[in-house]
Scaffold this motif. Sequence first.
Motif, PDB file in Angstrom:
ATOM      1  N   ASP A   1      38.237  41.020  23.344  1.00 58.53           N
ATOM      2  CA  ASP A   1      36.900  41.127  23.927  1.00 58.53           C
ATOM      3  C   ASP A   1      36.069  42.077  23.066  1.00 58.53           C
TER       4      ASP A   1
ATOM      5  N   SER B   1      35.324  44.623  27.783  1.00 59.87           N
ATOM      6  CA  SER B   1      36.578  45.368  27.811  1.00 59.87           C
ATOM      7  C   SER B   1      37.716  44.438  28.171  1.00 59.87           C
ATOM      8  N   ASN B   2      38.869  44.668  27.570  1.00 63.77           N
ATOM      9  CA  ASN B   2      40.056  43.880  27.890  1.00 63.77           C
ATOM     10  C   ASN B   2      40.667  44.270  29.235  1.00 63.77           C
ATOM     11  N   SER B   3      40.173  45.354  29.847  1.00 64.24           N
ATOM     12  CA  SER B   3      40.812  45.879  31.058  1.00 64.24           C
ATOM     13  C   SER B   3      40.246  45.292  32.343  1.00 64.24           C
ATOM     14  N   TYR B   4      39.150  44.521  32.257  1.00 73.13           N
ATOM     15  CA  TYR B   4      38.600  43.917  33.475  1.00 73.13           C
ATOM     16  C   TYR B   4      39.559  42.862  34.020  1.00 73.13           C
ATOM     17  N   THR B   5      39.583  42.736  35.351  1.00 69.39           N
ATOM     18  CA  THR B   5      40.358  41.662  35.977  1.00 69.39           C
ATOM     19  C   THR B   5      39.469  40.970  36.989  1.00 69.39           C
TER      20      THR B   5
ATOM     21  N   PRO C   1      37.111  35.501  26.265  1.00 65.12           N
ATOM     22  CA  PRO C   1      36.819  36.258  27.482  1.00 65.12           C
ATOM     23  C   PRO C   1      35.324  36.282  27.819  1.00 65.12           C
TER      24      PRO C   1
ATOM     25  N   GLY D   1      47.507  39.725  28.248  1.00 63.81           N
ATOM     26  CA  GLY D   1      46.044  39.835  28.212  1.00 63.81           C
ATOM     27  C   GLY D   1      45.329  38.838  29.090  1.00 63.81           C
TER      28      GLY D   1
ATOM     29  N   ARG E   1      42.783  39.378  32.095  1.00 61.33           N
ATOM     30  CA  ARG E   1      41.337  39.546  31.926  1.00 61.33           C
ATOM     31  C   ARG E   1      40.546  38.349  32.429  1.00 61.33           C
TER      32      ARG E   1
END
Length: 506
Positions: free
Chosen positions: A359, A363-367, A439, A471, A474
């Motif tokens: 991403d 951010s790669n941390s969003y869910t 993403p 990953g 995400r």
Amino acid sequence: MNKTITASLAGMVFHIDENGYAVLQQYLENIRARLGNDEDAREIMTDIESRIAELFYERTQDRKESVSANDVNDVIKIMGSPEDYVDIEENDYTEQKTSESTSTARKLYRDEDNKMLGGVCAGLANYFGMEVTWLRIILLVMVMFFGTGIFLYLALWILIPVARTTAEKLEMKGEQVNAKTIKDHLKGFAKEVEKLDSKQNRDRFNRAGKQLFQSISRVLGVISVITASMLLITLVYWLVTKDFFISVTNTGVHGIDMQEFMQITLTPLQQGLITIGLVAFLLGPIIGLYTFGVRVFLKNFKSIKIIAISSTALWIIGSILLTVGGISIARDRSSSHTLKQKYELNSDADIVYIDVAEDRYFSNSYTNTDDYFFELMSLEDDRVVAGWPKVDIRAADGEEFELWVYKTSHGKTQGEAIDNASNTFYPVTIKGNKVIVSPYFMFDLKARYKGQDVNVILKVPNGKQVSLSEGMARVIGSIDNEFEADNKKLVGRTWTMSNNQLTITP
């Protein structure tokens, strides 16, 4: 063995020892004789009997026994001997009452003798020994600011009993309850009633009413000025910075660049209509509220027609502009279309590996459990980047893997909706039996945001497998599986499609 006699006091039935009954009967007769032709004799005797009944009940409720002669004597000591009090001369009433009264622990009752509604505030004022006017002002502030005052007052109205008997009214004020204080209370109350018709007393009540009204008015004035000032500061802040703290996620409260958001979602004409309309819609009531607060606080009730007309006109103009802007926005999104695109996969593969690209914008941390709509929309030059595509996995109808991308958008017409969906850019990379999804997706700023969305569906045949990288949390959506696991537990595993449902691979 002593006999017991059944007697009724204040509607309560007691079994009283024969000797005790004789003492009690003589005691009450002596009180009646002392009262003589007193016009309040009947009411005084009723309250005295009610108090005696309460004291008898307190002594016998745990023992489950009859009232003994000792109980009667103890109660007479509390109530006082008939010889201990005589009629009080009118001119000595206040002085004697003050010198002889004894304070006890107060009990909480509603005071309906001094009520405005249910006597809750008057009762609390008696209990805490404070001025009832302040309690009423505090309640009014709670109603105006928090709205909880109404529910709190109703709850207390239900829970707190009302002081009905003379004994309860004395307990409410912390005074000792006996035959003497009961008579004094009734005599004093009668004298106060006699004074109600006096001009001096009427003037005193009028002054008290005016003071209460002025106190409430000042509180309302201060509240109005503070509220108007806060709204005005917020409005000016928005006009200067175009920034609002309105996005709340599991990572905290985030400030939103409203200028960028409006640029992404609205045409220049719509931006102007909404901005001017919102300012006028809010400024009218702010001016009216501020003027009302100042005038009430300063007790200046002269008519100011110009301000009233101006604030009303601003509010009407703002309402019209917001309505026109809202209609224009709704018309631009009145039609919708979904475009389907199929990608070819390796038909000989028994497993497909699916991963998500890096991403670069968010951010790669969003869910998908985050509330992140505003954080996942960005303007890059003349392109809008949106970071909420979703990937779903379903059972295939045939024996081959299928990858479908659904692009959805709205428009003023069906043709415009189709163009907006077609011009939504979403990259997908396929290398053998490995799929890499993006993403985020993009569309031109000129198209504006009109509900553009992307959903990816990977269809897996029964008996074949899919491996989800770590990953994928995400972008992964809600996928049916045998454990009903969420996206965080789905990723980093290999799953097998069995009976149209994902099962964990041994």
